[in-house]
Every structure is written in structure tokens, then in C-alpha cells.
Write a protein that holds these residues in place. Structure first.
Motif, PDB file in Angstrom:
ATOM      1  N   ILE B  51       0.971  -1.178  -0.020  1.00 59.01           N
ATOM      2  CA  ILE B  51       0.241  -0.030   0.035  1.00 59.01           C
ATOM      3  C   ILE B  51       0.781   1.182   0.038  1.00 59.01           C
ATOM      4  O   ILE B  51       2.054   1.049   0.333  1.00 59.01           O
ATOM      5  N   GLY B  52       0.371   2.550  -0.272  1.00 61.52           N
ATOM      6  CA  GLY B  52       1.044   3.575  -0.152  1.00 61.52           C
ATOM      7  C   GLY B  52       0.354   4.622   0.754  1.00 61.52           C
ATOM      8  O   GLY B  52      -0.604   4.674   0.889  1.00 61.52           O
ATOM      9  N   VAL B  53       1.496   5.458   1.173  1.00 59.80           N
ATOM     10  CA  VAL B  53       0.956   6.530   2.378  1.00 59.80           C
ATOM     11  C   VAL B  53       1.543   7.853   1.518  1.00 59.80           C
ATOM     12  O   VAL B  53       2.594   7.872   1.357  1.00 59.80           O
ATOM     13  N   LEU B  54       0.439   8.803   1.335  1.00 58.46           N
ATOM     14  CA  LEU B  54       0.732  10.168   0.915  1.00 58.46           C
ATOM     15  C   LEU B  54       1.606  10.972   1.788  1.00 58.46           C
ATOM     16  O   LEU B  54       1.206  10.993   3.202  1.00 58.46           O
ATOM     17  N   GLN B  55       2.553  11.582   1.257  1.00 60.30           N
ATOM     18  CA  GLN B  55       3.391  12.504   2.316  1.00 60.30           C
ATOM     19  C   GLN B  55       2.933  13.888   2.300  1.00 60.30           C
ATOM     20  O   GLN B  55       2.373  14.131   0.943  1.00 60.30           O
ATOM     21  N   LEU B  65       0.667   1.746  10.507  1.00 61.07           N
ATOM     22  CA  LEU B  65       0.533   0.799   9.211  1.00 61.07           C
ATOM     23  C   LEU B  65       1.951   0.093   9.142  1.00 61.07           C
ATOM     24  O   LEU B  65       1.907  -0.938   8.711  1.00 61.07           O
ATOM     25  N   ASP B  66       3.205   0.755   9.448  1.00 60.17           N
ATOM     26  CA  ASP B  66       4.242  -0.085   9.322  1.00 60.17           C
ATOM     27  C   ASP B  66       4.235  -1.285  10.354  1.00 60.17           C
ATOM     28  O   ASP B  66       4.918  -2.328   9.891  1.00 60.17           O
ATOM     29  N   SER B  67       3.713  -1.161  11.417  1.00 62.31           N
ATOM     30  CA  SER B  67       3.965  -2.483  12.343  1.00 62.31           C
ATOM     31  C   SER B  67       2.692  -3.435  12.036  1.00 62.31           C
ATOM     32  O   SER B  67       2.606  -4.591  12.565  1.00 62.31           O
ATOM     33  N   SER B  68       1.912  -2.945  11.001  1.00 62.39           N
ATOM     34  CA  SER B  68       0.735  -4.152  10.536  1.00 62.39           C
ATOM     35  C   SER B  68       1.547  -5.292   9.602  1.00 62.39           C
ATOM     36  O   SER B  68       1.944  -4.985   8.882  1.00 62.39           O
ATOM     37  N   ARG B  75       6.189   5.037   0.970  1.00 56.48           N
ATOM     38  CA  ARG B  75       5.874   6.500   1.187  1.00 56.48           C
ATOM     39  C   ARG B  75       5.770   7.188  -0.344  1.00 56.48           C
ATOM     40  O   ARG B  75       6.567   6.967  -1.115  1.00 56.48           O
ATOM     41  N   LEU B  76       4.449   7.661  -0.510  1.00 60.16           N
ATOM     42  CA  LEU B  76       4.512   8.391  -1.814  1.00 60.16           C
ATOM     43  C   LEU B  76       4.537   9.859  -1.721  1.00 60.16           C
ATOM     44  O   LEU B  76       3.859  10.460  -0.882  1.00 60.16           O
ATOM     45  N   ALA B  77       5.089  10.464  -2.793  1.00 58.79           N
ATOM     46  CA  ALA B  77       5.483  11.911  -2.478  1.00 58.79           C
ATOM     47  C   ALA B  77       4.188  12.963  -2.597  1.00 58.79           C
ATOM     48  O   ALA B  77       4.034  13.676  -1.601  1.00 58.79           O
ATOM     49  N   ASP B  78       3.362  12.642  -3.572  1.00 54.89           N
ATOM     50  CA  ASP B  78       2.047  13.504  -3.805  1.00 54.89           C
ATOM     51  C   ASP B  78       0.983  13.048  -4.362  1.00 54.89           C
ATOM     52  O   ASP B  78       1.106  11.616  -4.614  1.00 54.89           O
ATOM     53  N   ASP B  79       0.049  13.516  -4.673  1.00 52.19           N
ATOM     54  CA  ASP B  79      -1.144  12.972  -5.155  1.00 52.19           C
ATOM     55  C   ASP B  79      -1.064  12.289  -6.760  1.00 52.19           C
ATOM     56  O   ASP B  79      -1.561  11.175  -6.835  1.00 52.19           O
ATOM     57  N   ALA B  83      -1.657   8.523  -7.553  1.00 55.78           N
ATOM     58  CA  ALA B  83      -2.528   8.166  -8.712  1.00 55.78           C
ATOM     59  C   ALA B  83      -1.682   7.105  -9.559  1.00 55.78           C
ATOM     60  O   ALA B  83      -2.316   5.963 -10.112  1.00 55.78           O
ATOM     61  N   ARG B  84      -0.364   7.331  -9.928  1.00 57.10           N
ATOM     62  CA  ARG B  84       0.395   6.454 -10.846  1.00 57.10           C
ATOM     63  C   ARG B  84       0.644   4.954 -10.214  1.00 57.10           C
ATOM     64  O   ARG B  84       0.345   4.131 -10.740  1.00 57.10           O
ATOM     65  N   ALA B  85       0.666   5.014  -8.980  1.00 53.88           N
ATOM     66  CA  ALA B  85       1.081   3.906  -8.207  1.00 53.88           C
ATOM     67  C   ALA B  85      -0.172   2.867  -8.300  1.00 53.88           C
ATOM     68  O   ALA B  85      -0.048   1.679  -8.312  1.00 53.88           O
ATOM     69  N   LEU B  86      -1.367   3.520  -8.074  1.00 57.55           N
ATOM     70  CA  LEU B  86      -2.578   2.821  -8.265  1.00 57.55           C
ATOM     71  C   LEU B  86      -2.911   2.299  -9.665  1.00 57.55           C
ATOM     72  O   LEU B  86      -3.330   1.217  -9.762  1.00 57.55           O
ATOM     73  N   ARG B  87      -2.732   3.271 -10.697  1.00 63.10           N
ATOM     74  CA  ARG B  87      -3.067   2.671 -11.797  1.00 63.10           C
ATOM     75  C   ARG B  87      -1.957   1.624 -12.403  1.00 63.10           C
ATOM     76  O   ARG B  87      -2.334   0.663 -12.881  1.00 63.10           O
TER      77      ARG B  87
END
Ligand SMILES: Nc1ncnc2c1ncn2[C@@H]1O[C@H](COP(=O)(O)OP(=O)(O)OP(=O)(O)O)[C@@H](O)[C@H]1O
Ligand SMILES: [Mg+2]
Lengths: 321, 343
Positions: B51-55, B65-68, B75-79, B83-87
């Protein structure tokens, strides 16, 4: 072992045979009467209808019309029994490449209730040294002899061979001829097709000359040739620049002068004339050419053959028909 | 002198063993496929979902999340990076947190995305202090017979019975027809039924080798269970092999070229590749197409093989499948014999 029909007259009787494929009439009212123990030839150019005819006789193709009686029986009534008594070699079968000679013959032998020992057949077709060779490793002539072996393994009374030597070199052809002659000597009836007149002349007791699905003439090779009424065929050609001056009229005059039994026919860049008294015909021919100032380029003679018979019947040569 | 049916069958066997390529497709290929898939799905350690977390994101949320255990967090830099990672399906879920609110971005039609959403939400809510009202206990199992490889080996067995039956017969018949060998054979007193039967008989011989190899491989390498009796299994394989051989004869009964028979064979086999539950359960298909799915011979084969191998079903409980296969054997064989083009 001699094949004979119950009435003792015909091994194969064909009456009024017809077969058409879409727009091609392959067989057009063909009659044949093959006697027991004879070697009968169907001689004709490509597309004459030889294969179609022979395959109808073999019960592989249904005719549109006509009657076929094989060894005194019809296909409809005794197909299964007939299969046991016929030996067949088709024009274009390729045997299974991955089997050996021995395996192939054993397979074919297993289909017949009675027949010859496989080893005898291998000896007959002279493939002893290739017994264990794969079919793919055989030469053209060896393959053809194996195909003949497959036709003979059921010890047939009547053998059909469709162009047994087409595509073979002269040596391989002679080996096949020897085999057919051996077969004749044992009294089997043989029907073969060919477009080689030497083959028909050498092997066949009687020959039917076939063209466009019809029998043009049927007799012994000797009588067919004698029917030409010619002792020799004279071939002549003239210098190239004189060729245009050989008109139809000129040709008729030359043929007349030489006493030709048939009109002259163009071939191989020259003309052929069937003549009777060669010693008179040639001087007369030369004199006529001289008179017309046509310089002779070449002059040859040969004994008439079935080829010439075919030419006189159809106006075409067998080999380029 | 051996009887014709034996000679004909021997021809089939000789032609086959003298063709190295055919040997590979029948024996080598299925083993490689089983090996590849077996390794891919072996002891599937519960895999983390990416999964990704937006910074920027609150440190506490990221730590939860890290401990799950079930999630691998990126870590994802921005919106736009999100979007790209999801796509690209690099991640199943993107978590965006701002102003005390958490947003989950995911495609709900993806089961792993739904699972990721659940896991991420649990981790975040617990990290934020949620207490679950009920105590829970987890017991995990990994039983032979429930793994993917256990499901897959019977399917592969069925697939192989179908493929080698249809291909080997299709090619052999069309080659013989093209070479006019068929025409030459029917010019002899050979029985046409025996000729066609020889294909079925030769398949029985290879059946022992094919099934033996694949089954032995599955049992030895992946410890696939074999709970039913070997005799029942043999009966199912036998009937299935004959059935697919009859289909092979039907497919090749008129074709004059290898291309034509290949096309037809693919046309016949493709629906079974898709619908017969080789790679995943056929129950996944909608109710409306189930009558069609269940009528396919490969479905019956694979169902019967799984029942016998995985559940130890006796012969009596696979009679339905066997009856269907017998129908698929008799009808195509009789039709093939009637429409067969011998020249
Ligand atoms: N299956 C077929 N479909 C359509 N036309 C055919 C078929 N078989 C033969 N023909 C045609 O019938 C005619 C006679 O063919 P056939 O094969 O009998 O000749 P052939 O005398 O055996 O010739 P060749 O010396 O070339 O073997 C030819 O014009 C041929 O094109
Ligand atoms: Mg021909």
C-alpha cells in the motif's frame, strides 16, 4: 494362380464410363476389356483421365455413369471380396515416413486374409538390404518398389499400377520394369497407366491410347504402330531464315512429294513425315526442298513408335500434350 | 502374422516415439508447467499487500501502518505519485491523511484492495486507541489437499489427457490424409473401424506413461494427496483418454490441412481451457452458464479426478461424470466413422 472371371472372358470390363468434376469431363464414355493374364496399358498425356479411370476400376471413385465389372463382380455387390484380390499402387501415395520397409509391409500384409510372406515380397522387390531402413531414407526408386511390394503382399489376381515409373531415373525405371515382367510371368493380370511410350511398348500386351477421357485406339503396340502405315518417320528442318517460307501450302507439297502417309507435323523446330518407302521418300523430299530453295539444316529418321501413333490420333505429342 | 488392429496400433506407437517433438509436448511440457506453477504457489507464506501513504502524513499513523503484519507500506510524494502507483497496480491502496481525516483510495473490485483497506483501517484505528469489544483467537491451517497445487495437478492431468488426445490424433490423421495414405489404406481390405480404433488403443498405452509421469511428479515433488483408489483413478483416466481420442478423430475427420485441423482443435479446446475449472474453480462462472460448463467433457474429467484424488471418492460417486464422458466417447466416434474423409 491365373486370374479369371467366372465366365473366363474378362478380368476387367468397363462400359460407357463417365465422370465429371465440376467443369472438367475427366472420363467421357470409356470402354475397356482386359483379358485375364494380360498386361494392359492406358497410355495418355497429363490430364487424359487415366487416374480417374483406374481409380473408378479400383472402387475408390464413384463414376457418374457406366459399368465396371472386376474379376466378374461389381463393387456394389462384392466390394469387400474384391479388395482381397486386388493389388493397388496409387499415383501419389507417400507411405509413412517413420516406418521401416519391414514394418510397412507387415502392416499391409495384416490387412489380407491370404497373401505372401513378407520376406518373399522384400526379396521380390529387391529391398533385402533396406529391410530395416526407414521409408524416409529410401531413394525414389526404392520407395516405388516398396509401393509395389505393398500392392503385391496380398498375392493379388489383378494388379493396378498408376504411373509406376514416373519421376524415376532410367536405372530405377528398368528395375521396376523387370519387376512388372516377373509379375507378368506368374500370370497376374496387370493394368498400368503411363505416359512413356517406351514403357507401354515394352511391358504391355495391349494398349489403350487415352485422350480427353476417351479411348482413341486400342490394340497391341505392334498393330497400333503398323496402323500408321509408315515404315519410318522422317524429320527435317531448314535454315532459320527460310522458316517463314514454309507455308501450309509448301508443307503440303513437300509431304506430297515425299509420299507421306499423313500430313506433316511441326515438332522440335522442324517437321515430321510418316513415310513408307524411305529410299524413295528421302530423295524426293530433298529434291522438293531444293526446288523451293529451302536450305536443309537437319535430316533424321526413326522407326515409328506409339508416340507417333498418338501424334497421328491427336495432332499433339505425348510429352507436350 | 499379427492381426491388423495390433499392427495398426503398433504403427501409432512407433510413429509417436520416433517423433521427439511430440514426446516433449506430451511429457516434458506438462511436467515443466506443473513444476513452474508448483513453485510459484508453494507454501504461499501469507504475503504482504503493498500500500502507499501520501506524504506528508502524521508520524503515528505511518507507524501504525508500518507495524501491521499484512501490509508493506511505501511513502508516496504527492497525489500524482499516488494516482500513478494505483494505476500501475504497484499498490493496492493509497492512504491520504489530512486535517484529522483519513481517506482510502482503492478499486473495490480488487479483492486485495478490499483486504488492504480493512487491514489498514484496523491498524490505524487501533493505533488511534480503538479497543475491540470481543476477544479473538486465530488458528491457521495448511492441510494437504487444500493448497493450490493440490487443486491444480488433477486439472493439469485432465488438460493433458485432452490436449494429447486431440493433438496427436488430429496431426496423425491429417498427415496421413494429405499424403494420400488414407486412400491407399482403404484400397486394401483393411477395416475402417479398426483403423480408427487403433488411435484409441494407442492412446491407452501413452496414458499409462503420461498419467504416471505427471502423477508421480505431483506426489513426489509436491506431496499432492492421492486419497482414492488407484483403480478408480485409472478408470477415470481411461474413459477420459478414450473420450478425448474420439473427439480428436471427430476434429480430424474432414480436415485436409494441418492448419485446418489446428484451428478446429483450438476451437474445441479453448472453451474447455476457460470453463472447465482447470486453473480455478468452475463454480466461479454465473449460474446461467453452468449447464454448459457442466456438460463439457473436461469439466467432468477434472471434477472426477479431484473427487478421487483429493476427497477419496469411490467409483460409485463419479458415475455421473463417467456416464457423461462415455456419451462424449460414443457419439463423436460414431459420427467420425460416418463422416470421415478417407481421400
Ligand atoms: N478430384 C478432382 N477434382 C477436380 N478435377 C479433377 C479431380 N481429379 C481429376 N480431375 C481432372 O480430371 C482430369 C483427368 O485427371 P486424371 O488425374 O484422371 O488424369 P491423368 O490421365 O491421370 O493425368 P496424369 O498423367 O497427370 O496423372 C484432369 O483435367 C484433372 O484436372
Ligand atoms: Mg494420373
Amino acid at each position: 494362380m491365373t486370374a479369371s472371371a467366372p465366365d473366363g472372358s474378362s478380368a476387367l470390363l468397363v462400359r460407357g464410363l463417365r465422370k465429371r468434376y465440376d467443369d472438367v469431363v475427366a472420363v467421357d464414355g470409356l470402354d475397356l476389356d482386359v483379358r485375364p493374364g494380360e498386361c494392359f496399358g492406358l497410355l495418355g498425356p497429363n490430364g487424359a483421365g487415366k487416374t480417374t479411370t483406374i481409380e473408378i476400376c479400383e472402387g475408390l471413385t464413384e463414376p457418374d455413369a457406366g459399368e465396371v465389372i472386376v474379376l466378374g463382380r461389381t463393387w456394389a455387390e462384392s466390394g469387400r471380396d474384391l479388395r482381397e484380390r486386388l493389388g493397388i499402387q496409387l499415383q501419389e501415395t507417400q507411405l509413412a515416413e517413420k516406418l521401416t520397409v519391414l514394418e510397412t509391409l507387415r502392416l499391409f500384409r495384416s490387412f489380407y486374409a491370404r497373401g505372401r510372406a513378407v520376406d518373399d515380397v522384400i526379396a521380390l522387390v529387391r529391398l533385402e538390404e533396406k529391410r530395416r531402413a526407414r521409408v524416409s531414407a529410401l531413394s525414389g526408386g526404392q520407395k516405388q518398389r516398396l509401393a509395389l511390394g505393398c500392392a503385391l503382399v496380398g498375392d493379388p489376381d489383378l494388379v493396378f499400377l498408376d504411373e509406376p515409373t514416373t519421376g524415376l531415373d532410367p536405372q530405377a525405371r528398368r528395375q521396376v520394369w523387370d519387376l512388372v515382367e516377373q509379375l507378368k510371368a506368374t500370370g497376374r493380370t496387370i493394368v498400368l497407366t503411363t505416359h512413356y511410350m517406351e514403357e507401354a511398348e515394352r511391358l504391355c500386351d495391349r494398349v489403350a491410347i487415352v485422350d480427353h477421357g476417351r479411348v482413341m485406339a486400342l490394340d497391341t503396340p505392334r498393330r497400333l504402330v503398323a496402323g500408321l502405315g509408315a515404315d519410318q518417320i522422317v524429320f527435317f528442318s531448314v535454315a532459320e531464315d527460310a522458316v517463314p517460307r514454309i507455308t501450309a501450302d509448301a508443307l503440303a507439297a513437300i509431304a506430297g512429294a515425299a509420299g507421306a502417309t499423313q500430313p506433316a507435323r511441326a515438332t522440335d523446330g522442324g517437321w515430321e513425315l510418316p513415310v513408307t518407302a524411305t529410299h524413295e521418300a528421302i530423295p524426293a523430299l530433298l529434291a522438293e526442298l531444293e526446288r523451293r530453295a529451302l536450305p536443309l539444316a537437319e535430316l533424321r529418321t526413326h522407326l515409328p513408335t506409339l508416340e507417333d501413333v498418338f501424334v497421328s490420333l491427336t495432332g499433339r505429342a505425348l510429352r507436350d500434350a | 502374422m499379427r492381426p491388423a488392429i495390433i499392427e495398426l496400433t503398433l504403427v501409432r506407437l512407433r510413429e509417436f516415439v520416433r517423433e521427439p517433438e511430440a514426446m516433449f509436448w506430451v511429457f516434458g511440457f506438462p511436467l515443466l508447467l506443473a513444476l513452474g506453477l508448483g513453485i510459484a504457489f508453494r507454501n504461499r507464506a501469507p504475503e504482504s499487500i503493498r500500500i502507499g501513504v501520501l506524504q506528508p502524513a502524521p508520524a503515528a499513523l505511518a507507524a501504525s501502518l508500518d507495524s501491521s503484519a499484512g501490509l508493506a507500506v511505501e511513502r508516496l510524494a504527492d497525489d500524482s505519485a499516488g494516482a500513478r502507483a494505483l494505476r500501475n497496480a504497484d499498490v493496492a491502496l493509497v492512504v491520504a491523511a489530512a486535517n484529522g481525516e483519513v481517506e482510502y483510495r482503492f478499486d473495490p473490485s480488487r479483492p486485495d484492495a478490499r483486504a488492504a483497506r480493512q487491514l489498514a483501517d484496523d491498524a490505524i484505528q487501533r493505533g488511534a486507541g480503538r479497543r475491540d469489544p470481543l476477544a479473538i483467537r486465530e488458528t491457521t491451517i495448511s492441510e494437504r489437499g487444500s493448497r493450490y497445487i493440490d487443486f491444480f495437478i488433477p486439472g493439469l492431468l485432465g488438460l493433458n489427457l485432452m490436449g494429447s488426445g486431440i493433438w496427436s490424433i488430429g496431426f496423425a490423421v491429417v498427415t496421413a490424409r494429405k499424403q494420400k495414405l488414407l486412400k491407399r489404406l482403404v484400397a486394401t481390405p483393411m477395416s475402417r473401424t479398426q483403423y480408427l480404433m487403433s488411435f484409441l488403443l494407442s492412446r491407452l498405452f501413452f496414458l499409462v506413461l503420461e498419467v504416471g509421469a505427471l502423477l508421480g511428479f505431483g506426489v513426489l515433488v509436491f506431496d499432492v494427496p492421492l486419497r482414492g483408489s488407484l483403480w478408480t483413478l485409472a478408470a477415470v483416466c481411461l474413459v477420459a483418454a478414450l473420450t478425448f481420442s474420439a473427439l480428436g478423430l471427430l476434429v480430424s475427420s474432414r480436415a485436409r490441412t494441418v492448419e485446418a485441423v489446428s484451428g478446429l482443435a483450438n476451437l474445441v479446446m479453448l472453451p474447455m481451457w476457460i470453463f472447465s475449472g482447470v486453473f480455478f474453480s468452475a463454480a466461479n462462472f454465473p449460474q446461467a452458464v453452468q449447464p454448459f460448463v457442466q456438460a463439457l467433457p473436461l469439466t467432468a474429467t477434472v471434477d472426477a479426478l479431484r473427487a478421487v484424488m483429493l476427497r477419496g471418492a469411490p467409483l460409485a460417486s463419479v458415475t455421473g461424470e463417467l456416464a457423461l464422458l462415455l456419451a462424449w466417447l460414443v457419439v463423436p466416434f460414431v459420427v467420425a466413422l460416418r463422416v470421415f474423409r478417407w481421400r
